[in-house]
Motif scaffolding. Structure first.
Motif, PDB file in Angstrom:
ATOM      1  N   UNK A  94      -7.637  10.139  -5.501  1.00 57.23           N
ATOM      2  CA  UNK A  94      -6.543   9.902  -4.556  1.00 57.23           C
ATOM      3  C   UNK A  94      -6.193   8.424  -4.436  1.00 57.23           C
ATOM      4  N   UNK A  95      -7.178   7.585  -4.149  1.00 54.04           N
ATOM      5  CA  UNK A  95      -6.896   6.154  -3.944  1.00 54.04           C
ATOM      6  C   UNK A  95      -6.248   5.509  -5.173  1.00 54.04           C
ATOM      7  N   UNK A  96      -6.590   5.910  -6.409  1.00 55.50           N
ATOM      8  CA  UNK A  96      -5.890   5.320  -7.560  1.00 55.50           C
ATOM      9  C   UNK A  96      -4.378   5.503  -7.537  1.00 55.50           C
ATOM     10  N   UNK A  97      -3.856   6.554  -6.887  1.00 52.46           N
ATOM     11  CA  UNK A  97      -2.403   6.688  -6.746  1.00 52.46           C
ATOM     12  C   UNK A  97      -1.849   5.535  -5.901  1.00 52.46           C
ATOM     13  N   UNK A  98      -2.590   5.178  -4.862  1.00 56.36           N
ATOM     14  CA  UNK A  98      -2.161   4.070  -4.004  1.00 56.36           C
ATOM     15  C   UNK A  98      -2.257   2.754  -4.760  1.00 56.36           C
ATOM     16  N   UNK A  99      -3.353   2.578  -5.497  1.00 57.34           N
ATOM     17  CA  UNK A  99      -3.558   1.344  -6.259  1.00 57.34           C
ATOM     18  C   UNK A  99      -2.475   1.161  -7.317  1.00 57.34           C
ATOM     19  N   UNK A 100      -2.155   2.230  -8.034  1.00 56.57           N
ATOM     20  CA  UNK A 100      -1.226   2.129  -9.166  1.00 56.57           C
ATOM     21  C   UNK A 100       0.239   2.159  -8.755  1.00 56.57           C
ATOM     22  N   UNK A 101       0.572   2.902  -7.706  1.00 57.59           N
ATOM     23  CA  UNK A 101       1.982   3.143  -7.402  1.00 57.59           C
ATOM     24  C   UNK A 101       2.421   2.674  -6.021  1.00 57.59           C
ATOM     25  N   UNK A 102       1.474   2.245  -5.201  1.00 53.03           N
ATOM     26  CA  UNK A 102       1.853   1.788  -3.875  1.00 53.03           C
ATOM     27  C   UNK A 102       2.487   0.409  -3.904  1.00 53.03           C
ATOM     28  N   UNK A 103       3.352   0.154  -2.941  1.00 54.34           N
ATOM     29  CA  UNK A 103       3.939  -1.183  -2.803  1.00 54.34           C
ATOM     30  C   UNK A 103       2.854  -2.154  -2.337  1.00 54.34           C
ATOM     31  N   UNK A 104       3.161  -3.434  -2.376  1.00 51.55           N
ATOM     32  CA  UNK A 104       2.202  -4.424  -1.893  1.00 51.55           C
ATOM     33  C   UNK A 104       1.844  -4.142  -0.432  1.00 51.55           C
ATOM     34  N   UNK A 105       2.838  -3.781   0.344  1.00 51.25           N
ATOM     35  CA  UNK A 105       2.600  -3.488   1.757  1.00 51.25           C
ATOM     36  C   UNK A 105       1.648  -2.306   1.918  1.00 51.25           C
ATOM     37  N   UNK A 106       1.859  -1.259   1.136  1.00 53.29           N
ATOM     38  CA  UNK A 106       1.022  -0.066   1.222  1.00 53.29           C
ATOM     39  C   UNK A 106      -0.407  -0.380   0.797  1.00 53.29           C
TER      40      UNK A 106
END
Length: 381
Positions: A94-106
């Motif tokens: 799950x967290x790799x989705x945030x790492x790879x595709x999240x904005x800097x803010x996210x």
């Protein structure tokens, strides 16, 4: 020659994690199995120990370590013989989705909490009428100004009760191509319109909080979009390699734990003449065959881990591994149950828990039939 090379730092991490599991996890497993959930305090303890999000970039609050640390976490958690503390799902899927595709803010907003255990994550893909076929999902996302409105339901969501943050897949109803209609969004716990349904009772995985999730006119900021709109299917495919690999890794370690148990039993249990079961040729041969398959699995798994760490494209091979390793858990767990016999069927038996927990592995994270379809297509069949 060893395929994977563990450094002194890796082994020190393993030693520290094993001690943590013996003190903070194993003594509570029976309680968690009975209550069908792991308390959030256990997740926070994992985070405080440095055992969550080991691969997440240090600049965003992660530990910035290599993938071998994830392998170690999966192996040591397998030794606790329960599935409730689903750290590999949280940290490596799950967290790799945030790492790879999240904005800097996210990234700055969520990764520190995911690492500390203050934020527990889940990914919501499966629906009552859509499992492995992502394009068939019916949950929709409609943009209204600076907001996105989600409507739909998800089911069999791991960490569904505990989740503070859910990565939700939803379709744009205006898109014509279903494979170019899916987007991924972040939804926080407490968002109006986001509710939890049943805490699902299951055959196994008793300590894991699996739940239904509902989104009814659930409004989230448009900035909660991960990556580009309608590119969710592509993002899911890009993360398929690590997800399938994690499944294979977990299955391999489960097989090895089962093998340790049955070999110990057969060597230590004697028949009426005082002869250990392992000295009977039929039992001896069966154990050797099982040990050989487990060894083959270890070599296959380690080679894929090494290739993955080198950045190689092994999507086809990891799909092979996902179905082969999880099928192996079925073969081995059934044979272990047969060899140990009635004692293994008692509710107090850890073998029975393992047998029940392993049964779902060929089904979740993409059924093994889907894995074979993917391999066949990628092989030009």
């Amino acid at each position: 020659m060893d395929i994977l090379h563990y450094t002194e730092a890796h082994e020190a991490f393993r030693k520290r994690l094993r001690a943590f599991c013996e003190k903070e996890i194993t003594p509570h497993v029976e309680e968690w199995e009975a209550s069908h959930i792991v308390p959030k305090s256990a997740w926070k303890a994992m985070g405080a120990g440095g055992f969550l999000c080991t691969n997440a970039p240090a600049e965003y609050g992660g530990h910035g370590l290599d993938f071998l640390y994830s392998v170690i976490v999966a192996e040591e958690l397998a030794r606790t013989n329960h599935t409730g503390l689903a750290a590999p799902l949280h940290s490596d899927i799950v967290v790799p989705y945030i790492v790879s595709y999240g904005s800097e803010e996210i990234k700055k907003k969520y990764i520190p909490g995911c690492t500390s255990g203050d934020i527990i994550t889940a990914v919501a893909m499966t629906e009552p009428d859509a499992g492995s076929d992502v394009a068939a999902m019916t949950t929709i996302a409609v943009e209204e100004g600076d907001e996105v409105v989600l409507n739909g339901s998800k089911t069999f969501i791991t960490n569904g009760i505990n989740a503070d943050l859910v990565v939700v897949a939803a379709k744009d109803p205006a898109a014509e191509n279903p494979h170019q209609a899916v987007s991924l969004y972040i939804v926080e716990d407490g968002t109006p319109g986001f509710t939890r349904g049943r805490h699902l009772e299951k055959m196994g995985f008793h300590s894991q909080d699996t739940a239904e999730l509902f989104f009814t006119n659930c409004r989230i900021p448009r900035k909660n979009l991960l990556g580009e709109k309608n590119m969710g299917f592509v993002m899911l495919m890009e993360k398929l390699q690590q997800e399938r690999l994690i499944c294979a890794v977990m299955a391999q370690f489960a097989v090895e734990i089962m093998m340790e148990a049955v070999v110990g039993y057969c060597k230590g249990t004697k028949d009426t003449t005082g002869k250990p079961y392992s000295k009977h040729q039929a039992v001896n041969f069966q154990l050797v065959e099982m040990m050989t398959e487990a060894h083959i699995g270890r070599v296959f798994m380690e080679k894929l881990v090494a290739d993955h760490m080198e950045g190689k494209n092994v999507v086809r091979e990891t799909c092979m591994a996902k179905y082969w390793h999880t099928d192996l858990t079925q073969t081995i767990s059934n044979q272990v149950l047969d060899l140990i016999g009635e004692e293994a069927t008692a509710e107090r038996s850890l073998i029975l828990r393992g047998w029940r927990d392993l049964r779902v592995l060929p089904i979740f994270a993409g059924t093994n039939e889907i894995m074979k379809l993917v391999v066949g297509k990628m092989s030009g069949l």
